[in-house]
Enzyme design. Sequence first.
Site, mmCIF file in Angstrom:
data_model
loop_
_atom_site.group_PDB
_atom_site.id
_atom_site.type_symbol
_atom_site.label_atom_id
_atom_site.label_comp_id
_atom_site.label_asym_id
_atom_site.label_seq_id
_atom_site.Cartn_x
_atom_site.Cartn_y
_atom_site.Cartn_z
ATOM 1 N N TYR A 247 -3.950 -0.768 9.833
ATOM 2 C CA TYR A 247 -3.752 -1.030 8.407
ATOM 3 C C TYR A 247 -2.347 -0.621 7.982
ATOM 4 C CZ TYR A 247 -4.519 -0.956 3.347
ATOM 5 O OH TYR A 247 -4.430 -1.187 1.993
ATOM 6 N N SER B 298 0.856 -1.189 0.000
ATOM 7 C CA SER B 298 0.000 0.000 0.000
ATOM 8 C C SER B 298 0.890 1.236 0.000
ATOM 9 C CB SER B 298 -0.876 -0.010 1.260
ATOM 10 O OG SER B 298 -1.513 1.225 1.483
#
Length: 258
Positions: free
Chosen positions: A163, A150
């Site tokens: 996350y 990410s």
Amino acid sequence: MTGNAIDHLFNLSGNVALVTGAGSGIGQRMAYALAQAGANVVLAGRHPETLAQTAALIAGNGGDSAIETVDLLKRDGLSDFVDNASKHFGAPGILVNAAGVNLRQPADEISIEAWDMTINLNLSVPFFLAKACLPGMREKGRGKIINIGSLQSYRAFANSVPYGASKGGVAQLTRAMAEAWSKEGITTNAIAPGFFQTPLTEKVFSDDSLSKHHASMTTIGRNGELEDFDGLTIFLASRASDYISGQMISLDGGYTAK
């Protein structure tokens, strides 16, 4: 280099791919791309109805796939899951760890349960699922593992502490898996996407000004389209990337370049 040599580098005919999170978004697109390159794809996820949609998409374009429903959070069942997945086309030689979660909670509101679920699915499952696939890959003498990172593997965004921690971990996990298994012909790499419209980013794209902001943060000037995954997915799953391992490649339109 002849056309046949190029075809040998990128054609995935005869390969078996296992893709988690294949019912929607990035996982669905990567499964589709692998099938278009000739792989037989096992579609894995919790929801049979969304997996069936992916299977229909693949079949409608001449590809072959099978469905395996699974709760990946039950890690003690991953070996049995891989055994079941192998009954369709044989043992997977390509693994795509696309299943993931981002609850987008403010830091002060994150519970132990939310933290554990996020770290488990985003970071622990990719390792233990890859480990369960190792026997089949070792028998083939080669394997391709593709993790999903990410932008938050590199930087922080609001309301994403677990996350971000999990995706930062994916970057190091990818290097560690590469160190452990590359000498056996089993390479591990990761894709770090920018902003793509998926169920996971629905909150971002429902805010037009926020969506435009992220597009402006890229060097290309737009947010990602899911078909942007096709080339990199096929490359990392194919012989063309045999001398690449332990790398995280940003698929972000130049977001991290600015």
